[in-house]
Design an enzyme around this catalytic site. Structure first.
Site, PDB file in Angstrom:
ATOM      1  N   GLU A  77       5.806 -23.375 -35.559  1.00 51.21           N
ATOM      2  CA  GLU A  77       7.133 -22.875 -35.881  1.00 51.21           C
ATOM      3  C   GLU A  77       7.854 -23.861 -36.801  1.00 51.21           C
ATOM      4  O   GLU A  77       7.624 -25.056 -36.749  1.00 51.21           O
ATOM      5  CB  GLU A  77       7.921 -22.639 -34.590  1.00 51.21           C
ATOM      6  CG  GLU A  77       7.418 -21.393 -33.892  1.00 51.21           C
ATOM      7  CD  GLU A  77       8.012 -21.222 -32.509  1.00 51.21           C
ATOM      8  OE1 GLU A  77       9.187 -21.551 -32.306  1.00 51.21           O
ATOM      9  OE2 GLU A  77       7.268 -20.765 -31.629  1.00 51.21           O
TER      10      GLU A  77
ATOM     11  N   LYS B 118      -8.843 -22.331 -29.734  1.00 48.71           N
ATOM     12  CA  LYS B 118      -7.377 -22.331 -29.773  1.00 48.71           C
ATOM     13  C   LYS B 118      -6.813 -23.232 -28.668  1.00 48.71           C
ATOM     14  O   LYS B 118      -5.950 -24.083 -28.900  1.00 48.71           O
ATOM     15  CB  LYS B 118      -6.869 -20.898 -29.618  1.00 48.71           C
ATOM     16  CG  LYS B 118      -5.384 -20.761 -29.426  1.00 48.71           C
ATOM     17  CD  LYS B 118      -4.593 -21.108 -30.666  1.00 48.71           C
ATOM     18  CE  LYS B 118      -3.129 -21.188 -30.332  1.00 48.71           C
ATOM     19  NZ  LYS B 118      -2.228 -21.075 -31.421  1.00 48.71           N
TER      20      LYS B 118
ATOM     21  N   ASN C   4      -4.798 -26.968 -29.389  1.00 51.47           N
ATOM     22  CA  ASN C   4      -3.481 -27.323 -28.856  1.00 51.47           C
ATOM     23  C   ASN C   4      -3.570 -28.485 -27.875  1.00 51.47           C
ATOM     24  O   ASN C   4      -2.696 -29.350 -27.839  1.00 51.47           O
ATOM     25  CB  ASN C   4      -2.822 -26.101 -28.212  1.00 51.47           C
ATOM     26  CG  ASN C   4      -2.114 -25.248 -29.259  1.00 51.47           C
ATOM     27  OD1 ASN C   4      -1.907 -25.685 -30.394  1.00 51.47           O
ATOM     28  ND2 ASN C   4      -1.744 -24.037 -28.899  1.00 51.47           N
TER      29      ASN C   4
ATOM     30  N   CYS D  12       3.661 -23.194 -26.557  1.00 56.32           N
ATOM     31  CA  CYS D  12       2.189 -23.223 -26.519  1.00 56.32           C
ATOM     32  C   CYS D  12       1.555 -24.407 -25.803  1.00 56.32           C
ATOM     33  O   CYS D  12       0.651 -24.221 -24.993  1.00 56.32           O
ATOM     34  CB  CYS D  12       1.656 -23.170 -27.940  1.00 56.32           C
ATOM     35  SG  CYS D  12       1.839 -21.535 -28.650  1.00 56.32           S
TER      36      CYS D  12
ATOM     37  N   GLN E 213       2.141 -26.795 -23.461  1.00 57.89           N
ATOM     38  CA  GLN E 213       2.014 -26.908 -22.011  1.00 57.89           C
ATOM     39  C   GLN E 213       1.243 -25.722 -21.435  1.00 57.89           C
ATOM     40  O   GLN E 213       0.329 -25.884 -20.617  1.00 57.89           O
ATOM     41  CB  GLN E 213       3.394 -27.017 -21.380  1.00 57.89           C
ATOM     42  CG  GLN E 213       3.314 -27.026 -19.868  1.00 57.89           C
ATOM     43  CD  GLN E 213       4.617 -27.453 -19.238  1.00 57.89           C
ATOM     44  OE1 GLN E 213       5.221 -28.436 -19.638  1.00 57.89           O
ATOM     45  NE2 GLN E 213       5.052 -26.716 -18.245  1.00 57.89           N
ATOM     46  N   LYS E 214       1.589 -24.538 -21.898  1.00 59.69           N
ATOM     47  CA  LYS E 214       0.951 -23.324 -21.379  1.00 59.69           C
ATOM     48  C   LYS E 214      -0.566 -23.358 -21.621  1.00 59.69           C
ATOM     49  O   LYS E 214      -1.363 -23.055 -20.733  1.00 59.69           O
ATOM     50  CB  LYS E 214       1.565 -22.111 -22.077  1.00 59.69           C
ATOM     51  CG  LYS E 214       0.990 -20.783 -21.627  1.00 59.69           C
ATOM     52  CD  LYS E 214       1.503 -19.653 -22.501  1.00 59.69           C
ATOM     53  CE  LYS E 214       0.912 -19.768 -23.864  1.00 59.69           C
ATOM     54  NZ  LYS E 214       0.679 -18.579 -24.605  1.00 59.69           N
TER      55      LYS E 214
ATOM     56  N   PHE F 247      13.249 -26.972 -29.727  1.00 59.79           N
ATOM     57  CA  PHE F 247      12.137 -27.855 -29.327  1.00 59.79           C
ATOM     58  C   PHE F 247      11.617 -28.681 -30.489  1.00 59.79           C
ATOM     59  O   PHE F 247      10.885 -29.648 -30.310  1.00 59.79           O
ATOM     60  CB  PHE F 247      11.021 -27.067 -28.644  1.00 59.79           C
ATOM     61  CG  PHE F 247      10.065 -26.353 -29.566  1.00 59.79           C
ATOM     62  CD1 PHE F 247      10.358 -25.100 -30.071  1.00 59.79           C
ATOM     63  CD2 PHE F 247       8.858 -26.935 -29.925  1.00 59.79           C
ATOM     64  CE1 PHE F 247       9.472 -24.440 -30.915  1.00 59.79           C
ATOM     65  CE2 PHE F 247       7.953 -26.286 -30.761  1.00 59.79           C
ATOM     66  CZ  PHE F 247       8.274 -25.032 -31.263  1.00 59.79           C
TER      67      PHE F 247
HETATM   68  C1  UDX Z   1       3.125 -14.881 -28.030  1.00 59.53           C
HETATM   69  C2  UDX Z   1       2.516 -15.696 -26.902  1.00 59.53           C
HETATM   70  O1  UDX Z   1       3.534 -16.388 -26.231  1.00 59.53           O
HETATM   71  C3  UDX Z   1       1.503 -16.686 -27.383  1.00 59.53           C
HETATM   72  O2  UDX Z   1       0.742 -17.162 -26.313  1.00 59.53           O
HETATM   73  C4  UDX Z   1       0.550 -16.051 -28.290  1.00 59.53           C
HETATM   74  O3  UDX Z   1      -0.282 -17.035 -28.840  1.00 59.53           O
HETATM   75  C5  UDX Z   1       1.200 -15.213 -29.337  1.00 59.53           C
HETATM   76  O4  UDX Z   1       2.133 -14.310 -28.780  1.00 59.53           O
HETATM   77  P1  UDX Z   1       5.272 -15.323 -29.429  1.00 59.53           P
HETATM   78  O5  UDX Z   1       5.078 -14.389 -30.566  1.00 59.53           O
HETATM   79  O6  UDX Z   1       5.943 -16.621 -29.710  1.00 59.53           O
HETATM   80  O7  UDX Z   1       3.902 -15.750 -28.810  1.00 59.53           O
HETATM   81  O8  UDX Z   1       5.949 -14.569 -28.205  1.00 59.53           O
HETATM   82  P2  UDX Z   1       7.291 -13.731 -28.172  1.00 59.53           P
HETATM   83  O9  UDX Z   1       8.193 -14.188 -29.257  1.00 59.53           O
HETATM   84  O10 UDX Z   1       7.742 -13.720 -26.761  1.00 59.53           O
HETATM   85  O11 UDX Z   1       6.820 -12.263 -28.597  1.00 59.53           O
HETATM   86  C6  UDX Z   1       6.131 -11.387 -27.818  1.00 59.53           C
HETATM   87  C7  UDX Z   1       6.691  -9.982 -28.059  1.00 59.53           C
HETATM   88  O12 UDX Z   1       5.873  -9.028 -27.394  1.00 59.53           O
HETATM   89  C8  UDX Z   1       8.106  -9.761 -27.555  1.00 59.53           C
HETATM   90  O13 UDX Z   1       8.949  -9.354 -28.606  1.00 59.53           O
HETATM   91  C9  UDX Z   1       7.952  -8.670 -26.492  1.00 59.53           C
HETATM   92  O14 UDX Z   1       9.057  -7.779 -26.433  1.00 59.53           O
HETATM   93  C10 UDX Z   1       6.689  -7.969 -26.939  1.00 59.53           C
HETATM   94  N1  UDX Z   1       6.011  -7.237 -25.862  1.00 59.53           N
HETATM   95  C11 UDX Z   1       5.749  -7.819 -24.679  1.00 59.53           C
HETATM   96  C12 UDX Z   1       5.621  -5.917 -26.089  1.00 59.53           C
HETATM   97  O15 UDX Z   1       5.883  -5.358 -27.160  1.00 59.53           O
HETATM   98  N2  UDX Z   1       4.980  -5.239 -25.085  1.00 59.53           N
HETATM   99  C13 UDX Z   1       4.738  -5.801 -23.868  1.00 59.53           C
HETATM  100  O16 UDX Z   1       4.185  -5.163 -22.980  1.00 59.53           O
HETATM  101  C14 UDX Z   1       5.136  -7.157 -23.669  1.00 59.53           C
HETATM  102  C1  UDX Z   2       1.860 -25.737 -31.988  1.00 58.83           C
HETATM  103  C2  UDX Z   2       0.625 -25.997 -32.862  1.00 58.83           C
HETATM  104  O1  UDX Z   2       0.916 -27.017 -33.821  1.00 58.83           O
HETATM  105  C3  UDX Z   2       0.202 -24.719 -33.555  1.00 58.83           C
HETATM  106  O2  UDX Z   2      -0.989 -24.924 -34.300  1.00 58.83           O
HETATM  107  C4  UDX Z   2      -0.028 -23.643 -32.513  1.00 58.83           C
HETATM  108  O3  UDX Z   2      -0.348 -22.420 -33.126  1.00 58.83           O
HETATM  109  C5  UDX Z   2       1.204 -23.472 -31.643  1.00 58.83           C
HETATM  110  O4  UDX Z   2       1.585 -24.709 -31.069  1.00 58.83           O
HETATM  111  P1  UDX Z   2       4.471 -25.521 -32.423  1.00 58.83           P
HETATM  112  O5  UDX Z   2       4.586 -25.608 -30.938  1.00 58.83           O
HETATM  113  O6  UDX Z   2       5.184 -24.403 -33.125  1.00 58.83           O
HETATM  114  O7  UDX Z   2       2.936 -25.385 -32.846  1.00 58.83           O
HETATM  115  O8  UDX Z   2       5.008 -26.874 -33.084  1.00 58.83           O
HETATM  116  P2  UDX Z   2       4.404 -28.355 -33.289  1.00 58.83           P
HETATM  117  O9  UDX Z   2       4.810 -28.781 -34.649  1.00 58.83           O
HETATM  118  O10 UDX Z   2       2.978 -28.437 -32.963  1.00 58.83           O
HETATM  119  O11 UDX Z   2       5.260 -29.236 -32.279  1.00 58.83           O
HETATM  120  C6  UDX Z   2       5.138 -29.115 -30.866  1.00 58.83           C
HETATM  121  C7  UDX Z   2       6.008 -30.142 -30.167  1.00 58.83           C
HETATM  122  O12 UDX Z   2       5.494 -31.457 -30.338  1.00 58.83           O
HETATM  123  C8  UDX Z   2       7.442 -30.204 -30.682  1.00 58.83           C
HETATM  124  O13 UDX Z   2       8.315 -30.337 -29.585  1.00 58.83           O
HETATM  125  C9  UDX Z   2       7.459 -31.433 -31.546  1.00 58.83           C
HETATM  126  O14 UDX Z   2       8.738 -31.995 -31.667  1.00 58.83           O
HETATM  127  C10 UDX Z   2       6.503 -32.335 -30.788  1.00 58.83           C
HETATM  128  N1  UDX Z   2       5.879 -33.389 -31.603  1.00 58.83           N
HETATM  129  C11 UDX Z   2       5.075 -33.062 -32.653  1.00 58.83           C
HETATM  130  C12 UDX Z   2       6.062 -34.734 -31.269  1.00 58.83           C
HETATM  131  O15 UDX Z   2       6.775 -35.048 -30.312  1.00 58.83           O
HETATM  132  N2  UDX Z   2       5.434 -35.702 -32.023  1.00 58.83           N
HETATM  133  C13 UDX Z   2       4.623 -35.396 -33.071  1.00 58.83           C
HETATM  134  O16 UDX Z   2       4.084 -36.325 -33.693  1.00 58.83           O
HETATM  135  C14 UDX Z   2       4.442 -34.029 -33.409  1.00 58.83           C
END
Ligand code: UDX
Ligand code: UDX
Length: 459
Positions: free
Chosen positions: A164, A219, A223, A275, A277-278, A337
């Site tokens: 993100e 994946k 992570n 992502c 922690q999960k 975050f």
């Molecule tokens: C999600 C998961 O959290 C992550 O593990 C995965 O890798 C990618 O999808 P994210 O897109 O960040 O990540 O989640 P979120 O922003 O919560 O979007 C999920 C969407 O699915 C929500 O908008 C929710 O309304 C929708 N949803 C959920 C459906 O359309 N149908 C359902 O039954 C449940």
């Molecule tokens: C992560 C992975 O990078 C991505 O490939 C996967 O698809 C989803 O999970 P995201 O969680 O969106 O992406 O952001 P990321 O830039 O990885 O940062 C995760 C957390 O680690 C943030 O809270 C960030 O502030 C922290 N972080 C990152 C640190 O504390 N130190 C670092 O050096 C890098």
């Protein structure tokens, strides 16, 4: 216009929305529909005010929306007409029953699979985008192909690696695209169809194909490795604070070793996001399930270290502020975050706020993009102890301390002289992201405490 191919994504979230917008913008002959059960989300995607903040996203959506990119709540009709269905619904950590706190909650995934089965009258390729436990695709294949007499489903795994805040850049220029599929003729053909979408803009040598389980496990492993680097450097930060070493110097020195590399070595208050922690907990659960308790314990420690880092930060704040923060006003700069997103899922600021309120401090939260989410996340706390303020200068007024939670660029550029003048004295600055200039702030009058580097105290 007749489209050559119809792609559907179920789940219009942080992953589904940007990914499909980029596919639509790069593949004008493909119809891309994004469906979600959440009507407000869909309405927001169709409006000028998109539901997520992501640099560059507006422009990409604008190129394609109404042309070959469409948003809908009518999931069933969208399924019926699609050739390829990406599933990107959320898979949070289970909060109940077997595997609570560790395993993924797959209820949305399974519900979606059943809906796909019910609404399909032609063969479909179903693609996992959500991060799921290894071997989920196999289970899904069984659900989908049970009772399906005239229709066949090929289930593939195509994990998304975007981060993100840089989602659009990551999607446009990925290190690799990974597509896992069954090692059969049908499976290989399905993989090729999905690869052909990405090949519109990703060089072929960066499109990797593997078996489904390797793809799913890659994946989780990616992570876990990224998060492990952060926990590793944060563990060293703790030691630096005790010894007078400087974690940034250590990170720089080790990062110059090509085998280690310089990225993901920023000591911080800890990692957040939906992502890391999960996915690690998922990995831990899998290892336990397959009788590998030592492997499970090894990875679980990455999560424990992260929690320890947050708690250590709050304990340090309390210790420095004369062992009590009861009634003290504390301004949290940032709640997201990480910078450049409004997302607050698993943000360290959430835990810090809760611990500070537990100590009866008055917390003022400021953030340029995440205040609405913060308000929702903290709704259960006593509202006289938490205030939300978009303007960082106002947030700091009368505060005893500021704690930097998110590395927003604007927090480096504030007028800290003005801020200092408006605060209670002695004025404390706790930098959970190591973005501030310790010497300059000390010269203004602050006592400054960064992470893993020597601070400067006026007391
Ligand atoms: C999600 C998961 O959290 C992550 O593990 C995965 O890798 C990618 O999808 P994210 O897109 O960040 O990540 O989640 P979120 O922003 O919560 O979007 C999920 C969407 O699915 C929500 O908008 C929710 O309304 C929708 N949803 C959920 C459906 O359309 N149908 C359902 O039954 C449940
Ligand atoms: C992560 C992975 O990078 C991505 O490939 C996967 O698809 C989803 O999970 P995201 O969680 O969106 O992406 O952001 P990321 O830039 O990885 O940062 C995760 C957390 O680690 C943030 O809270 C960030 O502030 C922290 N972080 C990152 C640190 O504390 N130190 C670092 O050096 C890098």
């Amino acid at each position: 216009m007749e489209f050559q191919k119809k792609v559907l994504c179920i789940g219009a979230g942080y992953v589904g929305g940007p990914t499909m917008a980029v596919i639509a913008s790069k593949c004008p002959e493909v119809k891309v529909v994004v469906a979600d059960i959440n009507a407000r989300r869909i309405a927001d995607w169709q409006s000028a005010d998109l539901p997520i903040y992501e640099p560059g996203l507006d422009a990409v959506v604008k190129t394609a929306i109404g042309r070959n990119l469409f948003f809908t709540t009518d999931v069933s009709s969208a399924i019926a007409e699609a050739d390829i269905i990406f599933v990107s619904v959320n898979t949070p950590t289970k909060t109940f029953g077997i595997g609570a706190g560790k395993a993924s909650d797959l209820q949305y995934w399974e519900k979606t699979a059943r809906q796909i089965r019910e609404c399909s009258h032609s063969d479909k390729i179903v693609v996992e985008k959500s991060t799921l436990p290894v071997r989920t695709a196999e289970a899904m294949e069984r659900i989908l192909n049970a009772n399906a007499e005239h229709v066949h489903f090929d289930v593939l795994s195509n994990p998304e690696f975007l981060a993100e805040g840089t989602a659009i850049q990551d999607l446009l220029n990925p290190d690799r695209v990974l597509i896992g599929g069954p090692e059969t003729d049908r499976g290989r053909a399905a993989v090729e169809e999905v690869a052909a979408l990405y090949a519109h803009w990703v060089p072929r040598e960066r499109i990797l194909t593997t078996n489904v389980w390797s793809s799913e496990l890659s994946k989780l492993t990616a992570n876990a490795f990224l998060a492990q680097r952060i926990s590793s450097i944060n563990s060293i930060a703790a030691l630096c604070e005790e010894t007078g070493a400087n974690v940034e110097e250590v990170a720089h020195a080790i990062g110059m070793d090509k085998r280690i590399g310089p990225k993901f070595l920023h000591a911080s208050i800890g990692f957040g996001g939906s992502c890391f922690q999960k996915d690690i907990l998922n990995l831990v659960y899998l290892c336990e399930h397959f009788g590998l308790p030592e492997v499970a314990a090894y990875w679980e420690q990455v999560v424990s270290m992260n929690a320890h880092q947050r708690t250590r930060f709050v304990s340090n704040m309390i210790a420095k502020m004369f062992n009590t923060i009861v009634g003290k006003r504390i301004a949290l700069f940032g709640f997201a975050f990480k910078a450049d997103t409004g997302d607050t899922r698993e943000t360290p600021a959430l835990y810090v706020t809760r611990e500070l309120v537990e100590e009866r401090a008055h917390v003022v939260v400021t953030d340029p993009k995440a205040l609405e989410n913060a308000r929702r996340d903290l709704a259960d706390l006593p509202q006289d102890l938490v205030t939300y303020e978009p303007d960082p200068y106002k947030a700091a007024e009368g505060a005893h301390a500021i704690a930097i939670m998110t590395e927003w660029r604007q927090y480096k550029e504030l007028d800290y002289r003005r801020i200092y003048a408006s605060m209670e004295k002695p004025a404390f600055l706790f930098d959970g992201r190591n973005i501030l200039d310790v010497d300059a702030l000390y010269d203004i009058g602050f006592s400054v405490y960064p992470i893993g580097r020597p601070g400067k105290s006026r007391l």
